[in-house]
Scaffold this motif. Structure first.
Motif, PDB file in Angstrom:
ATOM      1  N   PHE A1043     -12.878  19.120 -12.233  1.00  0.00           N
ATOM      2  CA  PHE A1043     -12.008  18.064 -11.713  1.00  0.00           C
ATOM      3  C   PHE A1043     -12.000  16.843 -12.623  1.00  0.00           C
ATOM      4  O   PHE A1043     -10.975  16.192 -12.811  1.00  0.00           O
ATOM      5  N   LYS A1044     -13.155  16.540 -13.188  1.00  0.00           N
ATOM      6  CA  LYS A1044     -13.223  15.367 -14.074  1.00  0.00           C
ATOM      7  C   LYS A1044     -12.476  15.601 -15.385  1.00  0.00           C
ATOM      8  O   LYS A1044     -12.134  14.644 -16.081  1.00  0.00           O
ATOM      9  N   SER A1045     -12.230  16.876 -15.722  1.00  0.00           N
ATOM     10  CA  SER A1045     -11.486  17.152 -16.951  1.00  0.00           C
ATOM     11  C   SER A1045     -10.013  16.821 -16.816  1.00  0.00           C
ATOM     12  O   SER A1045      -9.292  16.790 -17.804  1.00  0.00           O
ATOM     13  N   THR A1046      -9.560  16.584 -15.570  1.00  0.00           N
ATOM     14  CA  THR A1046      -8.167  16.186 -15.356  1.00  0.00           C
ATOM     15  C   THR A1046      -8.062  14.666 -15.408  1.00  0.00           C
ATOM     16  O   THR A1046      -9.057  13.944 -15.471  1.00  0.00           O
ATOM     17  N   SER A1047      -6.856  14.183 -15.293  1.00  0.00           N
ATOM     18  CA  SER A1047      -6.640  12.732 -15.348  1.00  0.00           C
ATOM     19  C   SER A1047      -6.956  12.039 -14.038  1.00  0.00           C
ATOM     20  O   SER A1047      -6.989  10.800 -13.976  1.00  0.00           O
ATOM     21  N   LEU A1048      -7.195  12.814 -12.958  1.00  0.00           N
ATOM     22  CA  LEU A1048      -7.480  12.291 -11.622  1.00  0.00           C
ATOM     23  C   LEU A1048      -6.388  11.341 -11.153  1.00  0.00           C
ATOM     24  O   LEU A1048      -6.648  10.359 -10.445  1.00  0.00           O
ATOM     25  N   GLY A1049      -5.203  11.655 -11.555  1.00  0.00           N
ATOM     26  CA  GLY A1049      -4.081  10.831 -11.111  1.00  0.00           C
ATOM     27  C   GLY A1049      -3.407  11.386  -9.876  1.00  0.00           C
ATOM     28  O   GLY A1049      -2.609  10.709  -9.247  1.00  0.00           O
ATOM     29  N   GLU A1050      -3.713  12.604  -9.515  1.00  0.00           N
ATOM     30  CA  GLU A1050      -3.123  13.246  -8.351  1.00  0.00           C
ATOM     31  C   GLU A1050      -4.094  13.213  -7.177  1.00  0.00           C
ATOM     32  O   GLU A1050      -5.314  13.257  -7.351  1.00  0.00           O
ATOM     33  N   LEU A1051      -3.554  13.111  -5.980  1.00  0.00           N
ATOM     34  CA  LEU A1051      -4.380  13.067  -4.773  1.00  0.00           C
ATOM     35  C   LEU A1051      -5.240  14.324  -4.651  1.00  0.00           C
ATOM     36  O   LEU A1051      -6.419  14.242  -4.276  1.00  0.00           O
ATOM     37  N   GLU A1052      -4.664  15.509  -4.958  1.00  0.00           N
ATOM     38  CA  GLU A1052      -5.403  16.762  -4.825  1.00  0.00           C
ATOM     39  C   GLU A1052      -6.622  16.785  -5.745  1.00  0.00           C
ATOM     40  O   GLU A1052      -7.685  17.294  -5.376  1.00  0.00           O
ATOM     41  N   ASP A1053      -6.483  16.208  -6.959  1.00  0.00           N
ATOM     42  CA  ASP A1053      -7.617  16.192  -7.883  1.00  0.00           C
ATOM     43  C   ASP A1053      -8.743  15.331  -7.349  1.00  0.00           C
ATOM     44  O   ASP A1053      -9.924  15.684  -7.430  1.00  0.00           O
ATOM     45  N   ILE A1054      -8.390  14.163  -6.797  1.00  0.00           N
ATOM     46  CA  ILE A1054      -9.419  13.248  -6.281  1.00  0.00           C
ATOM     47  C   ILE A1054     -10.107  13.857  -5.063  1.00  0.00           C
ATOM     48  O   ILE A1054     -11.349  13.814  -4.935  1.00  0.00           O
ATOM     49  N   ILE A1055      -9.322  14.465  -4.167  1.00  0.00           N
ATOM     50  CA  ILE A1055      -9.925  15.086  -2.972  1.00  0.00           C
ATOM     51  C   ILE A1055     -10.838  16.245  -3.373  1.00  0.00           C
ATOM     52  O   ILE A1055     -11.921  16.422  -2.818  1.00  0.00           O
ATOM     53  N   GLY A1056     -10.381  17.028  -4.371  1.00  0.00           N
ATOM     54  CA  GLY A1056     -11.219  18.120  -4.846  1.00  0.00           C
ATOM     55  C   GLY A1056     -12.517  17.614  -5.422  1.00  0.00           C
ATOM     56  O   GLY A1056     -13.596  18.194  -5.181  1.00  0.00           O
ATOM     57  N   LEU A1057     -12.460  16.570  -6.200  1.00  0.00           N
ATOM     58  CA  LEU A1057     -13.681  15.982  -6.762  1.00  0.00           C
ATOM     59  C   LEU A1057     -14.593  15.466  -5.657  1.00  0.00           C
ATOM     60  O   LEU A1057     -15.819  15.678  -5.694  1.00  0.00           O
TER      61      LEU A1057
END
Length: 1563
Positions: A1043-1057
């Motif tokens: 998850f941290k390898s993404t930009s964490l700009g999407e809600l799904e990425d932040i929730i997954g993290l």
């Protein structure tokens, strides 16, 4: 009395007799006899009267007295005769002839007529007594008398005729005089008749001839009678038949006899005697064929003719047909035995036995010779007949008893030196010993004695044939004697067989040889050697019709299991002629004759194979290889057929067997290569590319091996090319094939080839094959190979010039193939495919090629499909659809046309697209069909709006789409490993199938392929999916990193993290991530979900109020989520806040539907009721849920769980609920655990059947859920119950050593799995307590104390463990039964007070007080335990406390301590226990209290009988009640009820009660 008075009395007697007053007559006669004792008339009258009065003895005496007085008077004799004729007196038959004789004497001179009448009566009497001589004499006197009186000829004829009737019976028993009388009667009767033909005269002649035929010595009379009848009746056969039979029996072979035979046969061509006679004459004239024919036909009509059977057998022996001769001899012997033994028949029997022995010896086998010896033993005086001795010696010789044969021969030589047969016997013995020179001399001596014996010439010829090398080269002597034998005996088939050998092997004249063989076979159709040689020579001379005629004639006559040689040769003829069914039938018949002939099995296999019966052919060749393991051909054919049937592994095993014996057997090496190539093709079809590469490598190895022996075989080079080209579809990364250096121009070693190198090698191999043999198919294969090489270059995107060159070569080769065979549709189709490719793109030519292919083969789905693809590539959808439709109609199972239709449906947006792609995957695996179907399945799954539609239910659920798509997509990614969307879809499908690790691997492959892509959104989505799956499989670090390898700009990425951090235990960081997500959230529902998750993180950090506040925020939203309300309810339960949990539950029930989340709703509702203390409501709630959803195993399991926890009295129902849950879901380990705990709760381990149901159930649960510590804890409880039962039953515990092991298993399971801390502590505490209790029960006190000390050492602040330690330390003191000091009691009291909420602790302290006699203190402790159990709502705790209290009070009552307190305490405790449930022990305690208070009362008996006789009471309780009831009944002296009780004890095996009864009865 004067004479006048006597006369008067006699007159009166006569009158009385006339008037039938017989008694009066007797009186008058007696009056006369008083005066005159010798009065003749008086005695006669007495006889008459007594006879009428049925007094035969008196009548007989009277008549005899009268006859004595006047023997010449008639009256007395007449009366006596009349009396004897009427009565059955014992002496009547003996005396009557004498009476008749007396009457004849008296009548002779007085009355001739009466004399004749008496004479006839006398004859009848003699006839009845079979006194034939007296009959003859008496009748002769009668005829003489009548003749003297002038009787006419007619009367005299009838008298002589009557005499013939009287004497015709039993002629064999008559003496000569009687026989002569009979014959004289016939002759006189015939003399008295007129010589005019009539029926009566004919009958008389027939009877006369029949009578004469019974007398062998009356030959002249018989002949005269027959001739007389023949003269009168020239058309009547009977006299001729009798005469012929007589001539046959007498052996008459004169011309006159032959005339009779011929005349009879002329009258009736089927006449038995006539045919037999002709047969005898033919046999005498050495016309044996005619003799056998006539005799066989004659004996069918007259089977009783022994002479005929003998002569038939004799003729058959002469014709060298010993088997038929034996059967004929058996018939003759049977007829002789039926006729009985006489001097003549004995002679005939000896002759038949002699002939039978000779026939048996001619068979020359062991069993026949053995039977011949038995036959010779039956011949009378056989040891004195030299011919029979010779036969005996030959029989010994055939049996291999050379010494016995030699002994007989030596005896015969000394006794009969001039007998030729003896010298022949000596020669046979020498021949058997292979002493041919001596055999030659002996045969020559035999021929000197008798030169006309064909047998001697034949055997001398055989001797010459078998002699040394020189004689073998010059067969003239043998040939000379064979010719002499053939001239002397034209029926000796074996002679002609040797003549055939001579002409074939020595002279080389095949025509003559065949003639001799045919002659030999015609003479003896059982001579397989001659028949086979005749057929083989006919085949060599190309006279197939002659050979077939012989074989057909043999097989038509052959019985089942015979004539193998004929069946085999005719089967091979039909096989060669292509008549496979007839070949199979004949070869099967050959095998019936010899089932162990491997040649027949091989031929039959070939016949089956020729007509396409592969399975039956395989069985035949397997049988042939079993019979002859050294036959390489059989094993090869087995392997070849298995290869044809697709059983490649079995075929490889068979080929390997051949290679082990013969390494250079090229057909086997070729077969091995073909099998591995076929297995590679099958693996490619199943997309098992790795296996396919391995198989191709093995195929190349075997083909190379074969080429080392036969490099000149074009087919091997072509197969090598096929193997190299077969891997064209495999990913280049997987193709690394070891190839022998010989194929690459090296002398030795191997080299690893890549895909392009392997394809290039395939082209070279096709070229080599074309050098050896130019065929159109090889040109086509070479063209396809060049096309595959071009495809490989196109995939790499390099070497454009090489690509064009390869395509030009491909076109050239395919055009060459078409020029060689322009009618082959495959070549046109291949050319069309190549012209369609990107490097050529000549669509017009391609269309022309496909049309030509269709014209060459109208049923051509492939060409139509390719034409459709061509139209589709040019966007001619309608034409493409029509082409695909034609292909579908021609071959509905052809995959590619369905894929084409699916692509068209997809292009036009048809609803049938997904169904078409699914159908392609069902037909066969193909990459296009697989990716298409997977795409549509994933697309349908992502669209959550259609879940309730019929289309979704059909396409996804009913058609089992997810696993089907996952399977084909797995094969797709195995073949094509560079397409990222395929891996993404595979991961998505794996997630749906809960294959989380496989999903993670698929997503990871997709990420690797997308790393360099410009589509960042697709990459981020794939990483998001990857992180989610990693989190679900527990790899939280990798998930956080993903998850941290993404930009964490999407809600799904932040929730997954945030979720990954939470699962890792980083609650603070997780909360921060959720707070960051709140800033990005837009919808109310998403906000509620995030707030709920944030509340859970706060709860995990111990911030209950913050969590409650967050959840309250969720609940006041416009649309609160069910998850937030569930979390709020669970929080209330965790905080034991009834109000909060109930309010949250009520709100939750408003927002969820009845059928949704039924288990969670029921679980929360039951938990709230449990928190409120409503135990009954808990069970009812679970029962309602089960009633609403009876197919849900989770609800059944929950019902079982809450039953044992909140309603132990219904433990039986809880056990059933757990069992139902296990039936609905066999993998539900918890269901079995709950079932076992319920069974323990209801006492299943203590049931009378001693099967220990609970222990077995928990063992099954442990097998299903070995990682669950609760299961091991349950197993410990079950083992403890089992050991406790053993101790109660005075048996040795079976599981003494399991407690420590189970404790270790529980500890290990708790460490390996993540469980709540409180759960861990409770389970560890319970398991330690249970282990210690188990150790104490089994006497292992020191181990229990060490275990407690070890536990306290790691954690001293454990009141429960301290109490356990005190219990362990106190155990020896209690067992010693010594008083405990006050200090000890005080210490024990302190330990219990530190565990004041434990009912078992107070019960144990009460037990200690009870052992010390402190009953009051014990009562107080039991009451305290009852109070604690009531406060805790523990049903079992309350019941155990009440029962222990009742038993305490009963013990005091039994001690006869006068106090009203203790009896009332017993009643109070048992009454309360019975209010809780039906308790057998409570009922027994009440009965024992009544027994103690009023032993003889009726109420005592009623209570005890209730326990003994009513069902539902445990065995131990019933036994105790029976013991006390027996004492009560003996005290009352109620013998009747005592007998009933004793029978009940015997039925249930209660030895203790029976022993008490004996003891009480003896007092």
């Amino acid at each position: 009395m004067s004479s006048k008075e006597v006369k008067t009395a006699l007159k009166n007697a006569r009158d009385a007799i006339r008037n039938k007053e017989y008694k009066e007559a007797l009186k008058h006669c007696k009056t006369v006899l008083k005066q005159e004792k010798n009065n003749y008339n008086a005695w006669v009258f007495i006889g008459v009267a007594a006879a009428e009065l049925e007094q035969p003895d008196q009548a007989q005496g009277a008549y005899k007295k009268a006859a004595e007085l006047e023997p010449d008077q008639l009256l007395a004799w007449q009366g006596l005769a009349s009396l004897y004729e009427k009565c059955n007196h014992i002496n009547a038959k003996d005396d009557l002839p004498g009476v008749y004789q007396k009457l004849l004497d008296l009548y002779e001179s007085v009355d001739k007529q009466k004399w004749c009448d008496v004479c006839k009566k006398l004859v009848d009497l003699y006839h009845q007594e079979k006194k034939h001589i007296e009959v003859a004499r008496a009748w002769h006197k009668l005829i003489k008398t009548r003749k003297e009186e002038g009787a006419d000829n007619e009367e005299l004829f009838q008298l002589w005729r009557k005499l013939t009737h009287l004497l015709a019976e039993s002629t064999e028993e008559q003496n000569n005089e009687t026989q002569q009388s009979l014959l004289t009667a016939f002759e006189n009767a015939l003399d008295l008749t007129e010589k005019v033909p009539s029926d009566e005269l004919q009958v008389l002649y027939r009877q006369f001839i029949q009578c004469l035929s019974k007398f062998p010595h009356e030959t002249a009379r018989l002949k005269k009678a027959c001739e007389g009848m023949i003269n009168l009746y020239p058309t009547e056969q009977y006299p001729l038949e009798v005469l012929c039979l007589h001539l046959i029996e007498s052996g008459c072979l004169t011309d006159e006899a032959q005339q009779y035979y011929c005349r009879l046969v002329e009258m009736d061509s089927r006449s038995g005697p006539g045919l037999i006679g002709l047969g005898l004459k033919a046999s005498h004239d050495r016309k044996y064929e005619d003799a056998v024919k006539s005799l066989a036909e004659g004996l069918k009509e007259s089977p009783l003719c022994t002479i005929g059977w003998y002569h038939l057998a004799e003729a058959q022996v002469k014709m060298h047909k010993p088997k038929e001769a034996i059967l004929s001899c058996n018939q003759a012997l049977k007829k002789i035995d039926d006729l009985g033994v006489s001097a003549g028949s004995l002679h005939q029997k000896n002759r038949c036995l002699h002939l039978k022995a000779e026939a048996l010896i001619k068979l020359s086998d062991y069993e026949a010779s053995k039977e011949a010896l038995q036959v010779l033993d039956q011949v009378s005086d056989a040891n004195n007949v030299p011919g029979l001795l010779v036969l005996r010696s030959l029989a010994y010789l055939n049996k291999g008893l050379l010494d016995d044969a030699t002994k007989i021969m030596e005896d015969l030589l000394s006794s009969y030196p001039d007998l030729a047969s003896v010298h022949a016997l000596q020669a046979w013995i020498h021949f058997t010993q292979k002493d041919y020179l001596l055999a030659e001399k002996c045969f020559q001596r035999a021929l000197e004695k008798d030169p006309e014996v064909a047998e001697y010439h034949y055997h001398l010829g055989v001797t010459y044939w078998s002699m040394g090398e020189e004689t073998r080269k010059d067969k003239t002597k043998a040939f000379t004697h064979f010719l002499k034998a053939a001239r002397l005996d034209t029926y000796m088939g074996k002679v002609f067989c040797y003549l055939g050998h001579y002409y074939r092997d020595v002279v080389g004249d095949k025509n003559r040889a065949r003639g001799c063989y045919r002659k030999a076979f015609e003479l003896d159709d059982t001579d397989a050697e001659s028949g086979a040689a005749a057929v083989d020579l006919s085949v060599e001379l190309e006279e197939m019709e002659t050979a077939l005629a012989i074989l057909t004639a043999v097989t038509q006559k052959a019985s089942a299991g015979t004539a193998k040689w004929a069946w085999l040769r005719r089967g091979l003829y039909y096989l060669k002629a292509g008549q496979h069914s007839q070949a199979v039938a004949d070869l099967q018949a050959a095998l019936r004759a010899d089932p162990k002939d491997f040649n027949c099995w091989e031929s039959l296999g070939e016949a089956y194979l020729s007509r396409g019966g592969y399975t039956t052919a395989l069985k035949s060749f397997i049988r042939a290889s079993e019979l002859n393991p050294e036959s390489t051909y059989s094993v090869f054919k087995v392997a070849a057929i298995q290869q044809i049937l697709g059983k490649y592994k079995e075929a490889v095993s068979q080929y390997q067997l051949i290679i082990q014996k013969n390494e250079d057997y090229v057909p086997a090496l070729k077969g091995l290569g073909e099998c591995h190539l076929s297995m590679a093709q099958a693996a490619l079809a199943d997309y098992l590319d790795g296996k396919a590469v391995d198989y191709v490598e093995k195929a190349l190895e075997y083909f190379t091996w074969a080429l080392q022996h036969r490099a000149d075989m074009s087919c091997l080079w072509k197969l090598l090319g096929d193997a190299c080209t077969s891997l064209y579809a495999v990913s280049p990364a997987k193709v690394n094939v070891n190839v022998s250096g010989i194929l690459l121009g090296q002398k030795e070693g191997k080299q690893v080839l890549k895909k392009n190198e392997l394809l290039h090698l395939g082209g070279r191999c096709y070229g080599r094959a074309l050098q050896l043999m130019s065929t159109s198919s090889t040109w086509c294969d070479l063209g396809i190979n060049y096309y595959r090489q071009a495809q490989q270059l196109a995939e790499t995107g390099s070497h454009t010039d090489d690509l064009k060159e390869l395509l030009e070569k491909s076109l050239h080769c395919l055009k060459k193939a078409i020029r060689l065979d322009s009618n082959n549709h495959l070549y046109w189709n291949a050319l069309g495919v190549v012209t369609c490719c990107d490097g050529v793109r000549n669509y017009a030519l391609a269309q022309h090629c496909f049309i030509k292919s269709i014209q060459s083969e109208h049923i051509n789905a492939v060409a139509w499909t390719n034409l459709g693809v061509l139209y589709l590539a040019n966007e001619n959808i309608e034409q493409a659809h029509e082409a695909f439709k034609v292909a579908q109609s021609l071959e509905p199972s052809y995959l590619m046309c369905w894929i084409g239709q699916a692509l068209i449906a997809e292009a036009v947006g048809s609803y049938d697209t997904m169904d078409l792609f699914r159908h392609t995957t069902e037909l066969r695996m193909h990459t296009e069909g697989a990716i298409g179907y997977a795409y549509w399945v994933c697309t349908t799954l992502q669209d959550k709006s259609n879940r309730d539609t019929e289309l979704y239910r059909y396409n996804i659920l009913q058609m089992n789409a997810i696993p089907a798509a996952q399977v084909v997509l797995s094969k797709y990614t195995e073949r094509l490993q560079d397409y990222a969307p395929a891996f993404s879809m595979l991961g998505y499908l794996n997630e749906h199938l809960l294959l989380k690790k496989e999903a993670a691997h698929a997503y990871q492959r997709a990420i690797l392929l997308l790393q360099n892509t410009e589509d960042q959104g697709t990459y981020n989505a794939t990483v998001r999916n990857y992180g989610r799956v990693l989190c679900s499989i527990g790899e939280y670090d990798k998930a956080i990193q993903a998850f941290k390898s993404t930009s964490l700009g999407e809600l799904e990425d932040i929730i997954g993290l945030a979720l990954a951090l939470f699962m890792k235990g980083l609650y603070k960081e997780s909360g921060q991530a959720y707070e960051r997500a709140l800033s990005l959230v837009e919808s109310e529902q998403d906000r509620a979900h995030i707030l709920t998750a944030l509340a859970i993180t706060e709860y995990k950090q111990g911030k209950m109020d913050v969590a409650k506040t967050l959840l309250f925020k969720c609940s006041i939203l416009k649309e609160p989520t069910a998850e937030s309300l569930q979390a709020l309810c669970a929080l209330g339960l965790a905080m034991q806040d009834v109000t909060l949990s109930k309010a949250a539950l009520n709100e939750l029930l408003k927002h969820i539907r009845q059928k949704d989340n039924e288990y969670q709703r029921c679980l929360l509702t039951s938990a709230v009721y449990g928190l409120q203390g409503h135990s009954v409501a808990v069970q009812r709630q679970a029962a309602k849920a089960v009633h609403s959803n009876p197919a849900d195993p989770a609800l059944w399991s929950l019902l079982s769980r809450v039953t044992v926890q909140y309603a132990q009295r219904n433990a039986k129902g809880g056990a059933i609920a757990g069992h139902v849950a296990h039936i609905l879901d066999s993998n539900h380990g918890k269901a079995l655990l709950y079932t076992a705990v319920n069974q323990l709760s209801m006492g299943s381990s203590l049931t009378d059947d001693a099967k220990n149901i609970a222990l077995k159930t928990i063992q099954k649960a442990a097998f299903l859920s070995p990682g669950d510590p609760a299961v091991w804890a349950g197993l410990m409880a079950a083992c403890y119950a089992d050991d406790k039962l053993a101790l109660v039953s005075n048996a040795q515990p079976k599981r003494m050593d399991l407690y420590l092991a189970l404790l270790s298993a529980i500890s290990a399971s708790l460490k390996e799995n993540a469980f709540p801390e409180k759960y861990k502590q409770s389970l560890e505490k319970w398991s330690l307590s249970q282990t210690v209790s188990g150790l104490l029960e089994t006497g292992r006190t020191s181990e229990a104390e060490a275990l407690c000390a070890k536990n306290l050492k790691s954690n001293p602040d454990q009141p429960a463990v301290i109490l356990l330690l005190r219990q362990v330390q106190c155990q020896p003191l209690l067992e010693s039964q010594k008083p405990l000091s006050d200090a000890v009691l005080e210490e024990l009291q302190k330990a219990v007070l530190s565990n004041s909420t434990s009912a078992p602790a107070w019960q144990w302290l009460a037990h200690v007080y009870q052992s010390q006699g402190m009953m009051g203190a014990a009562e107080m402790c039991y009451r305290k335990s009852l109070q604690v159990a009531s406060q805790q709502g523990s049903w079992s705790g309350k019941l155990s406390s009440l029962l222990r209290l009742a038993l305490l009070a009963l013990e005091v009552c039994m001690a006869n301590i006068s106090s009203d307190h203790w009896p009332s305490l017993v009643k109070e405790a048992t009454t309360e226990a019975l209010k809780l449930c039906f308790c057998p022990l409570a009922v027994l305690v009440q009965a024992l209290l009544q027994f103690n208070c009023k032993m003889g009362a009726r109420e005592t008996r009623r209570l005890l009988e209730r326990v003994v006789y009513q069902p539902g009471y445990p065995k131990s309780i019933v036994s105790t009640a029976r013991w006390y009831l027996l004492r009560h009944l003996h005290a009352k002296n109620d013998d009747e009820l005592i007998d009933v009780l004793v029978k009940n004890a015997q039925t249930h095996g209660d030895i203790r009660a029976l022993e008490l009864n004996q003891k009480l009865s003896s007092q």
